[in-house]
Motif scaffolding. Structure first.
Motif, PDB file in Angstrom:
ATOM      1  N   THR A  65      52.972  47.366  26.975  1.00 36.49           N
ATOM      2  CA  THR A  65      53.586  46.492  27.973  1.00 36.49           C
ATOM      3  C   THR A  65      52.567  45.428  28.375  1.00 36.49           C
ATOM      4  OG1 THR A  65      53.000  48.145  29.665  1.00 36.49           O
ATOM      5  CG2 THR A  65      55.262  48.174  28.817  1.00 36.49           C
ATOM      6  N   LYS A  66      51.854  45.643  29.459  1.00 34.45           N
ATOM      7  CA  LYS A  66      50.834  44.708  29.931  1.00 34.45           C
ATOM      8  C   LYS A  66      49.699  45.504  30.542  1.00 34.45           C
ATOM      9  CE  LYS A  66      51.250  42.540  33.898  1.00 34.45           C
ATOM     10  NZ  LYS A  66      51.727  41.637  34.965  1.00 34.45           N
ATOM     11  N   LEU A  67      48.474  45.130  30.230  1.00 34.11           N
ATOM     12  CA  LEU A  67      47.305  45.799  30.788  1.00 34.11           C
ATOM     13  C   LEU A  67      46.652  44.896  31.823  1.00 34.11           C
ATOM     14  CD1 LEU A  67      45.348  48.198  30.838  1.00 34.11           C
ATOM     15  CD2 LEU A  67      44.044  47.048  29.014  1.00 34.11           C
ATOM     16  N   ASN A  68      46.636  45.368  33.066  1.00 36.71           N
ATOM     17  CA  ASN A  68      46.038  44.643  34.186  1.00 36.71           C
ATOM     18  C   ASN A  68      44.753  45.356  34.579  1.00 36.71           C
ATOM     19  OD1 ASN A  68      45.536  43.173  36.575  1.00 36.71           O
ATOM     20  ND2 ASN A  68      46.931  44.451  37.763  1.00 36.71           N
ATOM     21  N   LEU A  69      43.620  44.662  34.447  1.00 36.16           N
ATOM     22  CA  LEU A  69      42.322  45.240  34.768  1.00 36.16           C
ATOM     23  C   LEU A  69      41.881  44.772  36.145  1.00 36.16           C
ATOM     24  CD1 LEU A  69      39.743  46.822  33.995  1.00 36.16           C
ATOM     25  CD2 LEU A  69      38.878  44.681  32.990  1.00 36.16           C
ATOM     26  N   GLU A  70      41.785  45.699  37.098  1.00 37.84           N
ATOM     27  CA  GLU A  70      41.214  45.390  38.406  1.00 37.84           C
ATOM     28  C   GLU A  70      39.703  45.519  38.314  1.00 37.84           C
ATOM     29  OE1 GLU A  70      44.866  46.854  41.316  1.00 37.84           O
ATOM     30  OE2 GLU A  70      43.047  48.091  41.157  1.00 37.84           O
ATOM     31  N   MET A  71      38.994  44.571  38.932  1.00 37.84           N
ATOM     32  CA  MET A  71      37.539  44.579  38.815  1.00 37.84           C
ATOM     33  C   MET A  71      36.900  43.807  39.954  1.00 37.84           C
ATOM     34  SD  MET A  71      36.921  41.746  35.807  1.00 37.84           S
ATOM     35  CE  MET A  71      36.012  40.384  36.588  1.00 37.84           C
ATOM     36  N   ALA A  72      35.636  44.140  40.227  1.00 41.50           N
ATOM     37  CA  ALA A  72      34.852  43.391  41.198  1.00 41.50           C
ATOM     38  C   ALA A  72      34.387  42.078  40.584  1.00 41.50           C
ATOM     39  CB  ALA A  72      33.652  44.226  41.641  1.00 41.50           C
ATOM     40  N   ALA A  73      34.004  41.156  41.456  1.00 37.16           N
ATOM     41  CA  ALA A  73      33.538  39.837  41.002  1.00 37.16           C
ATOM     42  C   ALA A  73      32.050  39.908  40.676  1.00 37.16           C
ATOM     43  CB  ALA A  73      33.807  38.795  42.083  1.00 37.16           C
ATOM     44  N   THR A  74      31.732  40.547  39.535  1.00 38.66           N
ATOM     45  CA  THR A  74      30.344  40.701  39.117  1.00 38.66           C
ATOM     46  C   THR A  74      30.185  40.259  37.665  1.00 38.66           C
ATOM     47  OG1 THR A  74      30.608  42.971  38.296  1.00 38.66           O
ATOM     48  CG2 THR A  74      30.109  42.697  40.650  1.00 38.66           C
ATOM     49  N   GLU A  75      28.948  39.963  37.291  1.00 39.46           N
ATOM     50  CA  GLU A  75      28.661  39.568  35.909  1.00 39.46           C
ATOM     51  C   GLU A  75      28.993  40.684  34.935  1.00 39.46           C
ATOM     52  OE1 GLU A  75      27.741  36.700  34.502  1.00 39.46           O
ATOM     53  OE2 GLU A  75      28.001  35.746  36.456  1.00 39.46           O
ATOM     54  N   GLU A  76      28.690  41.930  35.326  1.00 38.61           N
ATOM     55  CA  GLU A  76      28.983  43.050  34.445  1.00 38.61           C
ATOM     56  C   GLU A  76      30.473  43.119  34.140  1.00 38.61           C
ATOM     57  OE1 GLU A  76      28.829  47.946  34.303  1.00 38.61           O
ATOM     58  OE2 GLU A  76      28.790  46.885  36.223  1.00 38.61           O
ATOM     59  N   MET A  77      31.307  42.972  35.168  1.00 38.58           N
ATOM     60  CA  MET A  77      32.738  43.107  34.960  1.00 38.58           C
ATOM     61  C   MET A  77      33.333  41.915  34.227  1.00 38.58           C
ATOM     62  SD  MET A  77      33.663  46.022  35.800  1.00 38.58           S
ATOM     63  CE  MET A  77      32.572  47.330  36.334  1.00 38.58           C
ATOM     64  N   VAL A  78      32.791  40.738  34.427  1.00 34.26           N
ATOM     65  CA  VAL A  78      33.241  39.582  33.644  1.00 34.26           C
ATOM     66  C   VAL A  78      32.964  39.833  32.167  1.00 34.26           C
ATOM     67  CG1 VAL A  78      32.834  37.146  33.154  1.00 34.26           C
ATOM     68  CG2 VAL A  78      33.047  37.922  35.525  1.00 34.26           C
ATOM     69  N   ALA A  79      31.797  40.405  31.863  1.00 29.16           N
ATOM     70  CA  ALA A  79      31.458  40.704  30.473  1.00 29.16           C
ATOM     71  C   ALA A  79      32.413  41.736  29.878  1.00 29.16           C
ATOM     72  CB  ALA A  79      30.010  41.209  30.395  1.00 29.16           C
ATOM     73  N   VAL A  80      32.746  42.763  30.668  1.00 31.09           N
ATOM     74  CA  VAL A  80      33.701  43.774  30.200  1.00 31.09           C
ATOM     75  C   VAL A  80      35.051  43.135  29.913  1.00 31.09           C
ATOM     76  CG1 VAL A  80      35.015  45.823  30.867  1.00 31.09           C
ATOM     77  CG2 VAL A  80      32.566  45.716  31.323  1.00 31.09           C
ATOM     78  N   ALA A  81      35.527  42.326  30.846  1.00 31.42           N
ATOM     79  CA  ALA A  81      36.851  41.711  30.699  1.00 31.42           C
ATOM     80  C   ALA A  81      36.913  40.797  29.485  1.00 31.42           C
ATOM     81  CB  ALA A  81      37.215  40.938  31.961  1.00 31.42           C
ATOM     82  N   THR A  82      35.900  39.979  29.275  1.00 31.55           N
ATOM     83  CA  THR A  82      35.936  39.058  28.139  1.00 31.55           C
ATOM     84  C   THR A  82      35.806  39.799  26.815  1.00 31.55           C
ATOM     85  OG1 THR A  82      33.558  38.635  28.477  1.00 31.55           O
ATOM     86  CG2 THR A  82      35.113  37.069  29.434  1.00 31.55           C
ATOM     87  N   ARG A  83      35.231  41.006  26.846  1.00 30.59           N
ATOM     88  CA  ARG A  83      35.150  41.816  25.628  1.00 30.59           C
ATOM     89  C   ARG A  83      36.455  42.556  25.367  1.00 30.59           C
ATOM     90  NH1 ARG A  83      33.739  47.125  25.070  1.00 30.59           N
ATOM     91  NH2 ARG A  83      32.876  47.193  27.187  1.00 30.59           N
ATOM     92  N   ILE A  84      37.022  43.161  26.412  1.00 35.15           N
ATOM     93  CA  ILE A  84      38.242  43.969  26.266  1.00 35.15           C
ATOM     94  C   ILE A  84      39.480  43.090  26.152  1.00 35.15           C
ATOM     95  CG2 ILE A  84      39.712  45.694  27.403  1.00 35.15           C
ATOM     96  CD1 ILE A  84      37.115  46.854  26.359  1.00 35.15           C
TER      97      ILE A  84
END
Length: 249
Positions: A65-84
């Motif tokens: 369906t759709k995957l919505n990733l909730e995350m904090a506004a951090t460099e680590e999480m931006v890196a995770v999101a752009t990878r996943i």
């Protein structure tokens, strides 16, 4: 007509309580989809208290369906999101000591930082939603960041005493209308249950409700697939709660 995003963090909470391999949130995401979920939401916290990196990777490969990733506004999480590369990112406030998210993000106070993160994610093709309270100052700041979506924090409404619920619902109705006038699309979530969801689902312009704890709690009795089916039926055919005293605009 609002759609239903099912948050499966609490499945992972049960697993992490024993640091074992079950229940697997990836398997339960499939059950949620079979029950009619329009999307799957997970919060990858910095302390990894429930959802793990492995979960997000497998969900990206299996969610249909759709995957919505909730995350904090951090460099680590931006890196995770752009990878996943989830279908959407929802940026949320996060404190290590909190049990669950306690309120909307103060975008107005962090506008430059949030704008930069939003631009990076959206340039990577990932739509961004910001989790905020239904306040004019915050909504206007969200619009200036360039995000496409907001998610209204419904905790004030969900936790309000009966005599205050009408005013809290009115805030959500007004916030939705203001956000849409600013060109933002609107989701909502936090604290919604089978008993209070219908009035929020009936708000004109509300696109998606993200709900987790109450569905997982009911699933203990009836199974996840059936619990999702019951919640989706309420959202797809909402009636304003009689005790709210408010009808959608």
């Amino acid at each position: 007509m609002a759609s239903l995003g099912v948050n499966i963090d609490h499945i992972a909470n049960i697993r992490q309580a024993r640091r074992t391999v079950e229940p697997d949130p990836v398997t339960h995401a499939l059950l949620a989809e079979l029950g009619g979920a329009d999307g799957i939401t997970v919060h990858l916290r910095e302390d990894r208290r429930h959802i793990q990196d492995r979960d997000v990777e497998l969900l990206r490969a299996t969610v249909r369906t759709k995957l919505n990733l909730e995350m904090a506004a951090t460099e680590e999480m931006v890196a995770v999101a752009t990878r996943i590369r989830p279908d959407m990112v929802t940026v949320v406030p996060e404190r290590r000591e909190e049990v669950t998210t306690e309120g909307g993000m103060d975008v107005a106070a962090r506008e430059r930082e949030i704008s930069a993160i939003t631009a990076r994610l959206q340039e990577s093709g990932i739509p961004v939603s910001l989790f905020v309270d239904p306040e004019a100052r915050q909504l206007e700041a969200c619009a200036r960041t360039g995000c496409r979506w907001i998610e209204l924090h419904t905790g004030g409404y969900a936790e309000a005493a009966a005599e205050a619920r009408t005013a809290e619902l009115a805030r959500l109705i007004e916030g939705t209308a203001r956000a849409r006038a600013l060109g933002l699309r609107v989701n909502a979530g936090h604290g919604l249950t089978y008993q209070n969801v219908e009035a929020v689902a009936a708000i004109e312009g509300m696109e998606e409700l993200n709900i987790g704890h109450t569905i997982v709690a009911r699933a203990v009795a009836v199974g996840l697939q059936e619990a999702v089916r019951q919640m989706r039926a309420l959202i797809q055919n909402p009636r304003c709660s009689e005790d709210s005293g408010v009808r959608p605009a």
